[in-house]
Scaffold this motif. Structure first.
Motif, mmCIF file in Angstrom:
data_model
loop_
_atom_site.group_PDB
_atom_site.id
_atom_site.type_symbol
_atom_site.label_atom_id
_atom_site.label_comp_id
_atom_site.label_asym_id
_atom_site.label_seq_id
_atom_site.Cartn_x
_atom_site.Cartn_y
_atom_site.Cartn_z
ATOM 1 N N TYR A 47 0.844 -1.189 0.000
ATOM 2 C CA TYR A 47 0.000 0.000 0.000
ATOM 3 C C TYR A 47 0.879 1.238 0.000
ATOM 4 O O TYR A 47 1.927 1.261 0.646
ATOM 5 C CB TYR A 47 -0.907 0.009 1.238
ATOM 6 C CG TYR A 47 -1.868 -1.151 1.240
ATOM 7 C CD1 TYR A 47 -3.161 -1.010 0.745
ATOM 8 C CD2 TYR A 47 -1.470 -2.406 1.699
ATOM 9 C CE1 TYR A 47 -4.034 -2.088 0.707
ATOM 10 C CE2 TYR A 47 -2.332 -3.489 1.667
ATOM 11 C CZ TYR A 47 -3.613 -3.319 1.171
ATOM 12 O OH TYR A 47 -4.472 -4.387 1.121
ATOM 13 N N PRO A 49 0.029 4.774 0.960
ATOM 14 C CA PRO A 49 -0.759 5.918 1.425
ATOM 15 C C PRO A 49 0.022 7.216 1.230
ATOM 16 O O PRO A 49 1.251 7.213 1.354
ATOM 17 C CB PRO A 49 -0.959 5.628 2.917
ATOM 18 C CG PRO A 49 0.033 4.589 3.282
ATOM 19 C CD PRO A 49 0.466 3.887 2.039
ATOM 20 N N SER A 198 -5.363 10.659 -11.382
ATOM 21 C CA SER A 198 -6.370 9.659 -11.742
ATOM 22 C C SER A 198 -6.169 9.274 -13.211
ATOM 23 O O SER A 198 -5.323 9.849 -13.901
ATOM 24 C CB SER A 198 -7.779 10.210 -11.529
ATOM 25 O OG SER A 198 -8.144 11.000 -12.648
ATOM 26 N N THR A 221 -2.953 8.071 -8.433
ATOM 27 C CA THR A 221 -3.780 8.076 -7.216
ATOM 28 C C THR A 221 -4.897 7.035 -7.329
ATOM 29 O O THR A 221 -5.931 7.161 -6.691
ATOM 30 C CB THR A 221 -4.374 9.471 -6.948
ATOM 31 O OG1 THR A 221 -5.166 9.851 -8.077
ATOM 32 C CG2 THR A 221 -3.283 10.503 -6.745
ATOM 33 N N LEU A 222 -4.660 6.035 -8.179
ATOM 34 C CA LEU A 222 -5.597 4.905 -8.218
ATOM 35 C C LEU A 222 -5.311 4.074 -6.975
ATOM 36 O O LEU A 222 -4.177 4.029 -6.518
ATOM 37 C CB LEU A 222 -5.366 4.101 -9.497
ATOM 38 C CG LEU A 222 -5.476 4.943 -10.768
ATOM 39 C CD1 LEU A 222 -5.097 4.129 -11.995
ATOM 40 C CD2 LEU A 222 -6.881 5.490 -10.925
ATOM 41 N N ARG A 223 -6.311 3.430 -6.415
ATOM 42 C CA ARG A 223 -6.151 3.001 -5.026
ATOM 43 C C ARG A 223 -5.785 1.554 -4.709
ATOM 44 O O ARG A 223 -5.216 1.311 -3.654
ATOM 45 C CB ARG A 223 -7.444 3.295 -4.264
ATOM 46 C CG ARG A 223 -7.728 4.757 -4.153
ATOM 47 C CD ARG A 223 -9.027 4.911 -3.392
ATOM 48 N NE ARG A 223 -9.601 6.202 -3.644
ATOM 49 C CZ ARG A 223 -10.906 6.437 -3.630
ATOM 50 N NH1 ARG A 223 -11.757 5.441 -3.383
ATOM 51 N NH2 ARG A 223 -11.361 7.640 -3.858
ATOM 52 N N ARG A 236 -0.075 2.574 -7.641
ATOM 53 C CA ARG A 236 -1.372 3.017 -7.119
ATOM 54 C C ARG A 236 -1.193 3.462 -5.668
ATOM 55 O O ARG A 236 -0.662 2.718 -4.847
ATOM 56 C CB ARG A 236 -2.377 1.866 -7.224
ATOM 57 C CG ARG A 236 -2.601 1.427 -8.674
ATOM 58 C CD ARG A 236 -3.677 0.367 -8.769
ATOM 59 N NE ARG A 236 -3.319 -0.871 -8.127
ATOM 60 C CZ ARG A 236 -2.820 -1.950 -8.758
ATOM 61 N NH1 ARG A 236 -2.616 -1.926 -10.065
ATOM 62 N NH2 ARG A 236 -2.522 -3.023 -8.081
ATOM 63 N N ARG A 237 -1.629 4.692 -5.398
ATOM 64 C CA ARG A 237 -1.490 5.248 -4.042
ATOM 65 C C ARG A 237 -2.869 5.580 -3.476
ATOM 66 O O ARG A 237 -3.820 5.820 -4.216
ATOM 67 C CB ARG A 237 -0.644 6.519 -4.076
ATOM 68 C CG ARG A 237 0.786 6.292 -4.554
ATOM 69 C CD ARG A 237 1.629 7.555 -4.379
ATOM 70 N NE ARG A 237 1.104 8.675 -5.145
ATOM 71 C CZ ARG A 237 1.393 9.950 -4.906
ATOM 72 N NH1 ARG A 237 2.180 10.282 -3.898
ATOM 73 N NH2 ARG A 237 0.889 10.904 -5.666
ATOM 74 N N GLN A 238 -2.924 5.672 -2.154
ATOM 75 C CA GLN A 238 -4.192 5.950 -1.474
ATOM 76 C C GLN A 238 -4.098 7.309 -0.774
ATOM 77 O O GLN A 238 -3.346 7.449 0.199
ATOM 78 C CB GLN A 238 -4.489 4.857 -0.433
ATOM 79 C CG GLN A 238 -4.621 3.457 -1.013
ATOM 80 C CD GLN A 238 -3.281 2.752 -1.202
ATOM 81 O OE1 GLN A 238 -2.380 2.917 -0.400
ATOM 82 N NE2 GLN A 238 -3.136 1.990 -2.269
ATOM 83 N N GLY A 239 -4.807 8.298 -1.299
ATOM 84 C CA GLY A 239 -4.782 9.647 -0.720
ATOM 85 C C GLY A 239 -5.529 9.704 0.601
ATOM 86 O O GLY A 239 -6.685 9.293 0.687
ATOM 87 N N ARG A 252 -9.999 3.790 2.024
ATOM 88 C CA ARG A 252 -8.918 3.935 1.044
ATOM 89 C C ARG A 252 -7.886 2.820 1.140
ATOM 90 O O ARG A 252 -7.352 2.376 0.141
ATOM 91 C CB ARG A 252 -8.186 5.285 1.264
ATOM 92 C CG ARG A 252 -9.058 6.509 1.122
ATOM 93 C CD ARG A 252 -9.516 6.687 -0.318
ATOM 94 N NE ARG A 252 -10.212 7.950 -0.515
ATOM 95 C CZ ARG A 252 -11.531 8.094 -0.472
ATOM 96 N NH1 ARG A 252 -12.299 7.026 -0.235
ATOM 97 N NH2 ARG A 252 -12.099 9.265 -0.665
ATOM 98 N N VAL A 253 -7.565 2.417 2.372
ATOM 99 C CA VAL A 253 -6.531 1.405 2.603
ATOM 100 C C VAL A 253 -7.230 0.178 3.162
ATOM 101 O O VAL A 253 -7.613 0.130 4.337
ATOM 102 C CB VAL A 253 -5.482 1.925 3.614
ATOM 103 C CG1 VAL A 253 -4.405 0.876 3.846
ATOM 104 C CG2 VAL A 253 -4.842 3.219 3.099
#
Ligand SMILES: [Zn+2]
Length: 255
Positions: A47, A49, A198, A221-223, A236-239, A252-253
């Protein structure tokens, strides 16, 4: 849906979202109920974040987020996370790799002291044109953060949506920001995060440009979680916002 209605709906959503972004605690409360349907990760997955500004009033909240994640799995540096994707390091369970976007002065004053104390590595994706502007870091601040062991990547020069730019302009955003950060910090910059991030904000053209510019990773910023074998050129990151309750983080996570 009829196109004008779709556009109107999208604009309304954007308006609501930007109003909520300005009130992160309210945004967190609105997101939280959806967190009931999700669990923090328990199965192997990588992940990423990420945060933006961490105002002093949210310092304790950032600590709470990081403690929660640290209880679940290790916090890796960007280099270590790329090694997991490349299959060079084992994915033993949920693992996390933290990053921060833009050039906020609060990275120096709030985030970095917490990260150092908690021994959490982090990547700072800098919008080079923001450096030295009010409310943002100076190059001297960036050098001090780099000397403290934090990694630096590029987040363009001007933070424009890359897909709106012609080829030459987009290319310059990638290459000139890289060169300026390298010159100012005296370190190689190999990692890039796309503004907004995105699938409408960046795509194949931008990834190809990043490769040509010499980047080894490209963050969106795709999750969803990542796994070994997936490309570092579409991370892919989780804002997250530190003001969010953990229930909102779960939206998100999650597994
Ligand atoms: Zn940004």
């Amino acid at each position: 849906m009829h196109p004008p209605t779709a556009i109107k709906k999208r604009l309304n959503e954007l308006g609501l979202r930007s109003r909520l972004r300005a009130r992160p605690r309210a945004q967190g409360r609105i997101l939280a109920p959806a967190g009931l349907l999700r669990r923090l990760p328990s199965t192997p997955g990588l992940y990423f974040p990420f945060y933006h500004d961490v105002a002093a009033e949210y310092g304790a909240d950032l600590r709470r987020h990081l403690r929660t994640l640290q209880r679940i799995g290790p916090m890796l540096s960007w280099d270590e996370a790329l090694a997991v994707l490349a299959g060079e390091r084992e994915l033993t369970g949920p693992m996390f790799c933290l990053s921060f976007d833009d050039a906020h002065l609060t990275w120096r004053d709030v985030a970095a002291p917490i990260l150092l104390e908690m021994r959490v590595p982090a990547m700072f994706f800098v919008t080079s044109g923001l450096v030295g502007r009010p409310g943002n870091l100076t190059w001297s601040d960036c050098r001090q953060l780099a000397a403290a062991g934090f990694a630096f990547g590029s987040h363009t020069i001007t933070h424009q949506r890359l897909t709106d730019q012609d080829d030459d302009t987009a290319e310059r955003e990638l290459t000139d920001s890289k060169r300026e950060i390298e010159d100012e910090l005296g370190v190689a910059v190999h990692d890039f995060a796309a503004p907004y991030g995105s699938a409408v904000d960046c795509g194949e053209r931008e990834v190809a440009m990043a490769r040509r510019a010499g980047y080894r990773s490209f963050a969106t910023t795709l999750r969803p979680a990542m796994h070994p074998g997936e490309s570092p050129m579409w991370i892919r990151r989780q804002g997250l916002h530190p003001a969010w309750p953990i229930m909102a983080v779960r939206t998100r996570v999650h597994d």
